[in-house]
Scaffold this active site. Sequence first.
Site, short mmCIF file in Angstrom:
data_model
loop_
_atom_site.label_atom_id
_atom_site.label_comp_id
_atom_site.label_asym_id
_atom_site.label_seq_id
_atom_site.Cartn_x
_atom_site.Cartn_y
_atom_site.Cartn_z
CD GLU A 184 -2.80 -1.14 -0.12
OE1 GLU A 184 -3.25 -0.07 -0.55
OE2 GLU A 184 -2.98 -2.23 -0.71
CB CYS A 213 -1.35 7.60 2.19
SG CYS A 213 -2.35 6.81 3.43
P1 NAP Z 1 9.25 4.56 2.81
O1 NAP Z 1 10.42 5.45 2.77
O2 NAP Z 1 8.94 3.75 1.61
O3 NAP Z 1 9.45 3.63 4.08
C1 NAP Z 1 8.48 2.70 4.47
C2 NAP Z 1 9.14 1.55 5.18
O4 NAP Z 1 9.94 0.85 4.24
C3 NAP Z 1 10.09 1.99 6.29
O5 NAP Z 1 9.99 1.09 7.36
C4 NAP Z 1 11.43 1.90 5.61
O6 NAP Z 1 12.51 1.72 6.50
C5 NAP Z 1 11.24 0.66 4.76
N1 NAP Z 1 12.21 0.48 3.69
C6 NAP Z 1 13.03 1.40 3.11
N2 NAP Z 1 13.77 0.81 2.14
C7 NAP Z 1 13.42 -0.49 2.11
C8 NAP Z 1 13.81 -1.61 1.32
N3 NAP Z 1 14.73 -1.53 0.36
N4 NAP Z 1 13.23 -2.79 1.56
C9 NAP Z 1 12.30 -2.93 2.51
N5 NAP Z 1 11.88 -1.89 3.29
C10 NAP Z 1 12.43 -0.70 3.09
O7 NAP Z 1 7.92 5.38 3.16
P2 NAP Z 1 7.71 6.39 4.37
O8 NAP Z 1 8.38 7.68 4.03
O9 NAP Z 1 8.02 5.74 5.66
O10 NAP Z 1 6.14 6.59 4.35
C11 NAP Z 1 5.49 7.55 3.59
C12 NAP Z 1 4.82 6.91 2.39
O11 NAP Z 1 3.90 5.94 2.83
C13 NAP Z 1 4.01 7.90 1.57
O12 NAP Z 1 4.23 7.64 0.20
C14 NAP Z 1 2.57 7.56 1.95
O13 NAP Z 1 1.63 7.92 0.97
C15 NAP Z 1 2.66 6.10 2.14
N6 NAP Z 1 1.55 5.61 2.97
C16 NAP Z 1 0.58 4.86 2.37
C17 NAP Z 1 -0.50 4.41 3.10
C18 NAP Z 1 -1.59 3.58 2.47
O14 NAP Z 1 -2.37 2.98 3.18
N7 NAP Z 1 -1.66 3.51 1.16
C19 NAP Z 1 -0.58 4.71 4.46
C20 NAP Z 1 0.43 5.46 5.04
C21 NAP Z 1 1.50 5.90 4.28
P3 NAP Z 1 13.35 3.01 6.99
O15 NAP Z 1 12.42 3.82 7.79
O16 NAP Z 1 14.45 2.45 7.76
O17 NAP Z 1 13.80 3.71 5.73
#
Ligand code: NAP
Length: 516
Positions: free
Chosen positions: A287, A321
């Site tokens: 998601e 999001c």
């Molecule tokens: P992110 O940078 O993609 O990080 C999400 C998670 O993924 C974190 O725990 C991150 O760890 C981890 N991660 C990073 N690189 C990875 C890899 N190569 N393999 C596996 N995991 C990895 O996103 P974010 O900045 O935390 O969150 C914001 C985003 O989430 C926005 O785009 C928002 O729209 C989206 N979101 C979507 C929903 C929905 O329901 N659709 C809900 C909430 C948020 P680290 O923190 O250590 O980098």
Amino acid sequence: MGLIPYKNEPYLDWADESNQRAMRRALEEVEGSLGKSYPLIIGGKRVETDDEIESVNPSKPSQVVGRTGRATEREADMALETATSTFQYWSKTAPEARARILLRAAASMRRRKFEMLAWEVHEGGKPWAEADAQVAEAIDFLEYYAREMLRLKDGVDIYSVPGEESRYFYQPMGVGVIIAPWNFPTAILTGMSSAAIVTGNTIVMKPSEYTSVIGAKVAEIFEEAGLPPGVLSFCPGYGSEIGDYLVRDARTRFVSFTGSVATGLRINELAARQIENQGWIKRVIVETGGKDAMIIDDSADLDAAADDIVKSAYGYSGQKCSAASRAILHHDIYDDVLKRVVEKAKALKVGIPEAADVKMGPVISEPQFEKVSGYIETGKSEGERVLGEDPGDSENGYFVPPTVFEVEPKARVAQEEIFGPILSVIDARDFDEALRIANDNPYGLTGGVYSKNRDHLERARHEFKAGNVYFNRTITGALVGVQPFGGFGLSGTDSKAGGPDYLPLHMLARTVVERF
Ligand code: NAP
């Protein structure tokens, strides 16, 4: 199990003095526990790591909220091994017993509500009401998924041919890797984890680096609830260091991820590649982001529309999001609505969310601050800034003021997910054009229409490209069990968290036919 019917956890009434006092007390108490260390938890044991992740308060970046362990591949391997062996036992545990753990976790979270809210304020930079909505959502996930498991535990009805009995039921899947974002650090982490656990799987739980202390609190709550050791391994670490390892590993049966589209697509790709000893096609629940639009047509209640645009755009500094980041206004009411939006957004009190009256806090981190500031520069070159100013020095907190740009639909600020308090306002000739503009984006998470025109609403009901479409209201704050949540397009796999289709994604369906 005789359970009372599901209902959403009520939000706290902040006009009630006793709630205000309880919140202030919790903020003080949590402030007294800042700076502590939280090791990994694997198989029920605290596991120290060579390095730690330091988590800071986004309102006061020099204040350390806490430190958690920082898993390397070594600890990730331990966690996967523990999850693999514990699966043998947990998958055979009765669904009622698994559901009971979730209900106990909900009770524990309710008891610790003000404390959790205070962590949200200190580590997530959330204003009180935003923190409350989020912890209520976490409780809802626990209560709802517990009941969903009881609904599904004996399978669902299918038809049989004469002389045979056909049964269709579910069984646990295996080891799940749960990877969560920072923006709903209690709710999303709890929701994804509890769905995986109650369906009989074992998990490796990785919170975001920016909210890993809240991750430790969620892990504590599951422990308090009596979740047997090894079912959940708390495995904070940098995504860049352990993410690929966890996703690729042959022991991983499924990945449940919420976060950015870039990371989600990478996970999807890595999980799809077969590696040695892999005995299944991994399931991936992803998601991701949004570029959510609200259309206001010429029949709408303009003041209510402006109110809800502002709430949807600036709640939690636009870091949802589901946040409205595009307001598409019918030409005839454009000036009127824009004026109201600017006035209302200007009136939002921005500051350190420890104070009760603050409506908008900081953005989460230095990189997020830089990213949002960069988009402000982009917006200035693409259109006209009608509200907002350049952000100040980030040393005093990652604060970005509410910002409004008037832009063309194809401007980058109107096309790309910014994840900050920036609203792009777009002029549309008529409703057809407004809907076309709204849909002309690769994302499709939430969307809204403000209108009294039944034809417009009915068209949007079917044609608005979004997983969650709302009419004449805000477009954020989806309620568990009431507004199942998940997106189309690049916004995700449409898993619909908090809905009736969510738990089966974590199970294998089995058909058994017996001829009499
Ligand atoms: P992110 O940078 O993609 O990080 C999400 C998670 O993924 C974190 O725990 C991150 O760890 C981890 N991660 C990073 N690189 C990875 C890899 N190569 N393999 C596996 N995991 C990895 O996103 P974010 O900045 O935390 O969150 C914001 C985003 O989430 C926005 O785009 C928002 O729209 C989206 N979101 C979507 C929903 C929905 O329901 N659709 C809900 C909430 C948020 P680290 O923190 O250590 O980098």
